[in-house]
Design an enzyme around this catalytic site. Structure first.
Site, mmCIF file in Angstrom:
data_model
loop_
_atom_site.group_PDB
_atom_site.id
_atom_site.type_symbol
_atom_site.label_atom_id
_atom_site.label_comp_id
_atom_site.label_asym_id
_atom_site.label_seq_id
_atom_site.Cartn_x
_atom_site.Cartn_y
_atom_site.Cartn_z
ATOM 1 N N PHE A 24 -3.713 -18.266 -2.976
ATOM 2 C CA PHE A 24 -4.620 -17.933 -1.752
ATOM 3 C C PHE A 24 -4.870 -16.417 -1.563
ATOM 4 C CE2 PHE A 24 -4.942 -16.988 2.746
ATOM 5 C CZ PHE A 24 -6.323 -17.651 3.260
ATOM 6 N N GLY A 25 -6.231 -16.216 -1.437
ATOM 7 C CA GLY A 25 -6.535 -14.645 -1.132
ATOM 8 C C GLY A 25 -7.420 -14.479 -0.034
ATOM 9 N N TYR A 26 -6.667 -13.360 1.127
ATOM 10 C CA TYR A 26 -7.297 -13.133 2.256
ATOM 11 C C TYR A 26 -7.715 -11.950 2.180
ATOM 12 C CZ TYR A 26 -2.510 -10.978 2.196
ATOM 13 O OH TYR A 26 -1.620 -10.230 1.988
ATOM 14 N N GLY A 27 -7.758 -10.890 1.240
ATOM 15 C CA GLY A 27 -8.007 -9.533 1.304
ATOM 16 C C GLY A 27 -8.971 -9.333 -0.062
ATOM 17 N N SER A 28 -8.671 -8.305 -0.538
ATOM 18 C CA SER A 28 -9.437 -7.968 -2.171
ATOM 19 C C SER A 28 -9.813 -9.171 -2.950
ATOM 20 C CB SER A 28 -9.078 -6.721 -2.797
ATOM 21 O OG SER A 28 -7.914 -6.836 -3.171
ATOM 22 N N GLU A 99 -0.929 -6.494 -7.146
ATOM 23 C CA GLU A 99 -0.449 -6.348 -5.912
ATOM 24 C C GLU A 99 0.891 -5.522 -5.865
ATOM 25 O OE1 GLU A 99 -2.405 -7.672 -3.619
ATOM 26 O OE2 GLU A 99 -3.940 -8.109 -4.965
HETATM 27 C C1 SIN Z 1 -5.106 -10.704 -0.830
HETATM 28 O O1 SIN Z 1 -6.179 -10.282 -1.015
HETATM 29 O O2 SIN Z 1 -4.777 -11.807 -0.821
HETATM 30 C C2 SIN Z 1 -3.898 -9.721 -0.899
HETATM 31 C C3 SIN Z 1 -4.289 -8.178 -0.290
HETATM 32 C C4 SIN Z 1 -5.236 -7.542 -1.109
HETATM 33 O O3 SIN Z 1 -5.268 -7.571 -2.518
HETATM 34 O O4 SIN Z 1 -6.370 -7.011 -0.671
#
Ligand code: SIN
Length: 189
Positions: A24-28, A99
């Site tokens: 699951f990704g929530y940022g980049s 990460e």
């Molecule tokens: C993510 O995107 O899920 C983790 C935070 C990031 O790498 O920006």
């Protein structure tokens, strides 16, 4: 805890026997999928809210002038919307490296629009990691982001791309959009 979480994450064996794992990704990870994936689907997780509370010394800032990137803060009843990727376990070597500045793998349930759900992995940077910056006003966060640059590019690009990706997903995020509003206003001055 040191900044570099690679060794800790490599100890997570939970999904080793699986042929594929949902991430699951929530940022980049929403707007920059620099890894092969089998399938991608919008998804959400429960009990977490997205916050620009994590310092970035390696991607969007430097040791002396860290940028700010998102992590998740626990919040009962909150939903965090993002993008889920089905990947093979080999991809975690690259993901752990990407990460590494404070993010730990956590097993979590993610939910899809069709009502189904599955256990997978999310990277979360908790308040215990050395790169954690913590809460600040949206205006102060925007000011810090406006000044920060790192090897992956300007911190403002991270913010603007994330806001755009959330708009494209149809999942507005008040915290992210408020920081974006301040940043755009600063640019116009
Ligand atoms: C993510 O995107 O899920 C983790 C935070 C990031 O790498 O920006």
């Amino acid at each position: 805890m040191s900044h570099n979480t690679i060794a800790i994450n490599q100890q997570m064996k939970h999904f080793d026997s699986h042929a594929s794992v949902w991430l699951f990704g929530y940022g980049s990870l929403i707007f920059k999928a620099d890894f092969p994936f089998i399938e991608r689907r919008p998804a959400f997780i429960r009990g977490w809210t997205r916050r620009f509370w994590q310092g970035s010394h390696d991607h969007r800032g430097t040791e002396t002038a860290p940028g700010r990137v998102v992590t998740l803060a626990p919040q009962a009843d909150a939903l965090c919307h993002g993008m889920a990727y089905l990947v093979t376990p080999e991809q975690f070597a690259h993901l752990d490296h990407r990460e590494k500045n404070g993010y730990l793998r956590l097993a979590t349930d993610m939910h899809f629009d069709d009502g189904s759900s599955i256990e997978g992995i999310v990277y979360i940077a908790t308040h215990e990691n050395a790169a954690y910056l913590g809460p600040a006003s949206e205006l102060d966060i925007a000011r810090q982001i406006a000044c920060a640059h790192g090897p992956s590019g300007p911190n403002s690009e991270y913010l603007l791309k994330l806001a755009q990706a959330l708009r494209e997903l149809g999942k507005p995020d008040a915290h992210v959009f408020e920081i974006e509003r301040h940043l755009v206003a600063m640019d116009e001055q």
